[in-house]
Design a protein around this motif. Sequence first.
Motif, PDB file in Angstrom:
ATOM      1  N   ALA A  22       0.807  -1.185   0.105  1.00  6.99           N
ATOM      2  CA  ALA A  22      -0.070   0.070   0.043  1.00  6.99           C
ATOM      3  C   ALA A  22       0.759   1.264  -0.043  1.00  6.99           C
ATOM      4  CB  ALA A  22      -0.845  -0.009   1.189  1.00  6.99           C
ATOM      5  N   SER A  23       1.984   1.278   0.684  1.00  7.25           N
ATOM      6  CA  SER A  23       2.683   2.225   0.882  1.00  7.25           C
ATOM      7  C   SER A  23       3.655   2.610  -0.296  1.00  7.25           C
ATOM      8  CB  SER A  23       3.823   2.518   2.003  1.00  7.25           C
ATOM      9  OG  SER A  23       4.580   1.170   2.085  1.00  7.25           O
ATOM     10  N   GLU A  43       1.067   3.996  -2.926  1.00  7.03           N
ATOM     11  CA  GLU A  43       0.923   5.251  -2.985  1.00  7.03           C
ATOM     12  C   GLU A  43       1.815   6.052  -3.178  1.00  7.03           C
ATOM     13  OE1 GLU A  43      -0.670   8.111   1.033  1.00  7.03           O
ATOM     14  OE2 GLU A  43      -0.118   6.041   1.269  1.00  7.03           O
ATOM     15  N   ALA A  44       3.063   5.743  -3.230  1.00  4.01           N
ATOM     16  CA  ALA A  44       4.270   6.485  -3.659  1.00  4.01           C
ATOM     17  C   ALA A  44       4.460   6.472  -5.091  1.00  4.01           C
ATOM     18  CB  ALA A  44       5.565   6.082  -3.088  1.00  4.01           C
ATOM     19  N   LEU A  69       1.920   5.933  -7.562  1.00  4.74           N
ATOM     20  CA  LEU A  69       0.894   6.240  -8.213  1.00  4.74           C
ATOM     21  C   LEU A  69       0.963   7.682  -8.879  1.00  4.74           C
ATOM     22  CD1 LEU A  69      -2.121   4.720  -6.401  1.00  4.74           C
ATOM     23  CD2 LEU A  69      -1.494   4.084  -8.665  1.00  4.74           C
ATOM     24  N   GLU A 112      -4.591   1.166  -7.855  1.00  2.87           N
ATOM     25  CA  GLU A 112      -5.535   2.220  -6.932  1.00  2.87           C
ATOM     26  C   GLU A 112      -6.530   1.286  -6.058  1.00  2.87           C
ATOM     27  OE1 GLU A 112      -6.659   5.184  -4.639  1.00  2.87           O
ATOM     28  OE2 GLU A 112      -4.853   5.096  -6.043  1.00  2.87           O
ATOM     29  N   ARG A 137      -4.945  -0.895  -3.490  1.00  7.00           N
ATOM     30  CA  ARG A 137      -4.575  -0.263  -2.448  1.00  7.00           C
ATOM     31  C   ARG A 137      -5.630   0.249  -1.533  1.00  7.00           C
ATOM     32  NH1 ARG A 137      -3.965   4.531  -0.242  1.00  7.00           N
ATOM     33  NH2 ARG A 137      -5.087   5.617  -1.871  1.00  7.00           N
ATOM     34  N   LYS A 138      -6.893   0.776  -2.118  1.00  8.20           N
ATOM     35  CA  LYS A 138      -7.715   0.939  -1.282  1.00  8.20           C
ATOM     36  C   LYS A 138      -8.402  -0.209  -0.436  1.00  8.20           C
ATOM     37  CE  LYS A 138      -9.504   4.859  -3.949  1.00  8.20           C
ATOM     38  NZ  LYS A 138     -10.626   5.586  -4.939  1.00  8.20           N
ATOM     39  N   VAL A 162      -6.220  -0.734   2.293  1.00  2.00           N
ATOM     40  CA  VAL A 162      -6.358  -0.022   3.464  1.00  2.00           C
ATOM     41  C   VAL A 162      -7.441  -0.118   4.296  1.00  2.00           C
ATOM     42  CG1 VAL A 162      -6.706   2.517   3.980  1.00  2.00           C
ATOM     43  CG2 VAL A 162      -4.692   1.795   2.400  1.00  2.00           C
TER      44      VAL A 162
END
Length: 194
Positions: free
Chosen positions: A136-137, A140-141, A143, A174, A177-178, A181
């Motif tokens: 996930a991290s 996030e970096a 995307l 995305e 990742r969602k 989270v």
Amino acid sequence: MKAPYAIAVLAAASVATWALWPDSERAVGVAASTASQTVAVPQSTGSGEAQGSQWFSALPQGEKKELKRVPLAPVDSSGSAWLSMAQAREHGDARTPPIVRDAEAQAAPDANQLADHKAYQKFEGSQHARLLASYASAAEAELPRLRADVERARAAGIPEQEITKVVEKIRLIEQTRKEIVKGNQQAMAGARRQ
């Protein structure tokens, strides 16, 4: 008694194969073995077609292109190949990129966790959660960089169908990742209730 017959059959088959092999490919083999720093490639001629189609032809039928000699990269032949391989095996090859190891060492289960099934399952769960959190991290970096790449591709005039593939991959990253989270928040809420 059978061995001489087998040898005779193999010898006859070898001679027949050599005799039937196309002349242009035989010439290539001789030229390739005598060339010092170049690879010989046959010139297209009509004589090979009289024997039928060339074996393992490199060119599709109908295309006639003139082939050229291609220079090979220089090779240091001052030492023997086996010595070079032995040195590379023992000391590595200077041309290979360095191996990058993780900054933090992987946590290993202790003896109590290995002995207790539930404790080991808890250990595996924490390892899995750590893996998902790192995905996930990283997503996030990454995307914003991927979205910037899409904008640069549009500005460069890349076909829209190629850009659509990347946009779909960005959407899937995305979405994953969602989900991670959201699942982590639900797991944290469930842990607070217990």
